[in-house]
Design an enzyme around this catalytic site. Sequence first.
Site, mmCIF file in Angstrom:
data_model
loop_
_atom_site.group_PDB
_atom_site.id
_atom_site.type_symbol
_atom_site.label_atom_id
_atom_site.label_comp_id
_atom_site.label_asym_id
_atom_site.label_seq_id
_atom_site.Cartn_x
_atom_site.Cartn_y
_atom_site.Cartn_z
ATOM 1 N N TYR A 141 13.868 18.086 42.343
ATOM 2 C CA TYR A 141 15.035 18.496 41.554
ATOM 3 C C TYR A 141 15.735 17.302 40.921
ATOM 4 C CZ TYR A 141 14.621 23.402 42.569
ATOM 5 O OH TYR A 141 14.172 24.696 42.593
ATOM 6 N N ASN B 223 10.340 34.694 20.432
ATOM 7 C CA ASN B 223 9.361 33.998 21.265
ATOM 8 C C ASN B 223 8.141 33.655 20.405
ATOM 9 O OD1 ASN B 223 7.402 33.476 23.495
ATOM 10 N ND2 ASN B 223 9.036 34.361 24.756
ATOM 11 N N GLY C 2 13.214 33.010 24.321
ATOM 12 C CA GLY C 2 12.435 32.086 25.142
ATOM 13 C C GLY C 2 12.401 32.407 26.621
ATOM 14 N N THR C 3 12.217 33.683 26.923
ATOM 15 C CA THR C 3 12.051 34.028 28.343
ATOM 16 C C THR C 3 10.854 34.955 28.516
ATOM 17 O OG1 THR C 3 13.071 35.067 30.287
ATOM 18 C CG2 THR C 3 13.830 35.854 28.137
ATOM 19 N N SER C 4 10.135 34.758 29.620
ATOM 20 C CA SER C 4 8.991 35.630 29.883
ATOM 21 C C SER C 4 9.470 36.993 30.383
ATOM 22 C CB SER C 4 8.047 34.985 30.896
ATOM 23 O OG SER C 4 8.761 34.654 32.058
ATOM 24 N N VAL D 275 18.963 25.987 33.932
ATOM 25 C CA VAL D 275 19.823 25.220 34.840
ATOM 26 C C VAL D 275 20.215 23.876 34.221
ATOM 27 C CG1 VAL D 275 19.026 26.352 36.951
ATOM 28 C CG2 VAL D 275 17.744 24.397 36.088
ATOM 29 N N GLN E 242 19.411 31.660 31.796
ATOM 30 C CA GLN E 242 18.719 31.489 33.077
ATOM 31 C C GLN E 242 18.464 30.004 33.308
ATOM 32 O OE1 GLN E 242 15.329 34.634 33.376
ATOM 33 N NE2 GLN E 242 15.847 34.461 31.231
ATOM 34 N N HIS F 156 21.332 31.404 36.944
ATOM 35 C CA HIS F 156 20.521 30.736 37.972
ATOM 36 C C HIS F 156 21.107 29.399 38.411
ATOM 37 C CE1 HIS F 156 16.743 33.283 36.768
ATOM 38 N NE2 HIS F 156 17.664 33.979 37.391
ATOM 39 N N CYS G 45 27.738 24.277 54.577
ATOM 40 C CA CYS G 45 29.100 24.800 54.406
ATOM 41 C C CYS G 45 29.422 25.155 52.956
ATOM 42 C CB CYS G 45 30.134 23.818 54.963
ATOM 43 S SG CYS G 45 30.354 22.338 53.949
HETATM 44 N N1 APR Z 1 10.762 28.848 21.641
HETATM 45 C C1 APR Z 1 10.945 30.050 22.247
HETATM 46 N N2 APR Z 1 10.259 30.442 23.327
HETATM 47 C C2 APR Z 1 9.345 29.601 23.821
HETATM 48 C C3 APR Z 1 9.094 28.328 23.266
HETATM 49 C C4 APR Z 1 9.857 27.960 22.118
HETATM 50 N N3 APR Z 1 9.706 26.787 21.495
HETATM 51 N N4 APR Z 1 8.129 27.715 24.010
HETATM 52 C C5 APR Z 1 7.788 28.584 24.978
HETATM 53 N N5 APR Z 1 8.514 29.723 24.866
HETATM 54 C C6 APR Z 1 8.480 30.945 25.703
HETATM 55 C C7 APR Z 1 7.165 31.233 26.390
HETATM 56 O O1 APR Z 1 6.286 31.929 25.524
HETATM 57 C C8 APR Z 1 7.620 32.092 27.563
HETATM 58 O O2 APR Z 1 7.685 33.455 27.187
HETATM 59 O O3 APR Z 1 9.402 30.748 26.745
HETATM 60 C C9 APR Z 1 9.050 31.603 27.835
HETATM 61 C C10 APR Z 1 9.194 30.786 29.109
HETATM 62 O O4 APR Z 1 8.973 31.632 30.212
HETATM 63 P P1 APR Z 1 9.132 31.106 31.724
HETATM 64 O O5 APR Z 1 8.463 29.785 31.855
HETATM 65 O O6 APR Z 1 8.713 32.210 32.617
HETATM 66 O O7 APR Z 1 10.714 30.834 31.820
HETATM 67 P P2 APR Z 1 11.894 31.850 32.141
HETATM 68 O O8 APR Z 1 11.638 33.190 31.535
HETATM 69 O O9 APR Z 1 13.161 31.159 31.767
HETATM 70 O O10 APR Z 1 11.795 31.973 33.722
HETATM 71 C C11 APR Z 1 12.757 32.728 34.395
HETATM 72 O O11 APR Z 1 11.954 31.936 36.494
HETATM 73 O O12 APR Z 1 11.145 30.262 37.907
HETATM 74 C C12 APR Z 1 12.235 30.981 37.510
HETATM 75 O O13 APR Z 1 14.461 30.367 37.863
HETATM 76 C C13 APR Z 1 13.387 30.127 36.995
HETATM 77 O O14 APR Z 1 15.071 30.685 35.354
HETATM 78 C C14 APR Z 1 13.676 30.670 35.620
HETATM 79 C C15 APR Z 1 13.110 32.080 35.708
#
Ligand code: APR
Length: 256
Positions: A66, A220, A194-196, A102, A100, A118, A129
């Site tokens: 970290y 995405n 940008g999230t899966s 950090v 999400q 998160h 504590c």
């Molecule tokens: N622009 C937009 N999206 C993008 C880019 C970009 N330049 N590059 C990659 N991505 C997309 C990928 O296609 C994918 O869908 O960002 C997404 C990243 O997905 P993850 O790596 O799964 O990240 P996230 O969705 O934030 O994960 C959620 O999982 O491990 C935990 O706590 C952690 O907050 C995190 C949570």
Amino acid sequence: MTTSILAQQLRKAQHVVIFTGAGASAESGIPTFRDLLTGLWERFDPAQLATIEAFRADASLCWGWYEWRRQKAGQAQPNGAHLAIAEIAKHMPRLTVVTQNVDDLHERAGSRDVIHLHGSLHSPCCIDCGQPYTLPLTSDALPEDGSRIEPPRCNTCSGYVRPGVVWFGEMLPENAWRAGLAAAEECDVFLSIGTSGIVYPAAELPLRALGHGATVVHINPVRFEISGQEHFLQGPASVMMQSLLREAFGEHPDPQ
Ligand code: APR
């Protein structure tokens, strides 16, 4: 959906929610978790690093990892997506950023009152504590393979200091979750960038927004399956958000 149609909707909207994941920070050089080849979880085992059991089993390995991530985030600069989001907020009656992530790149780009579902790499606290840890953390350069670093000790109870992030199996911070949920249920446009979308409960927010009548748009570069009522804009976050800003409000801040 195109950026110009979305731009029209933004101009009419009363409340926009911007929901971000690791992809929003990818162009700042912060690795995502699940992207093939570059994702953190391809190189590191979440079970060894991102659970309370992992920290209890090997605190120095976990803390070192970290610290490496905190340094990487500290060296990164906000990208065109973070900057566009902060700029769009100036033109809207209300815009809520729910992340999400950090890192603090939204804040450094100028976004205010960001909801961190998160937690944050920058708010360590005592594992026993809960006391926030305020002494400066190490600033020595760390090798990429994540060297072991003994965590500092709490000033109050001498327990180990842990990262201020939410680990697998932990509850989200209650206030952040409640505020994120309320925003999703109240907004008229919900942009998920940008999230899966596979980590719950955060991934529930777009569905809540949809259920309450919002226009939900996913941004995405990699297409994934969505329901017939949702929309998709395919492309990197910075490009799409800069176009949206330009088309909605005719401006574009210089990406750093
Ligand atoms: N622009 C937009 N999206 C993008 C880019 C970009 N330049 N590059 C990659 N991505 C997309 C990928 O296609 C994918 O869908 O960002 C997404 C990243 O997905 P993850 O790596 O799964 O990240 P996230 O969705 O934030 O994960 C959620 O999982 O491990 C935990 O706590 C952690 O907050 C995190 C949570």
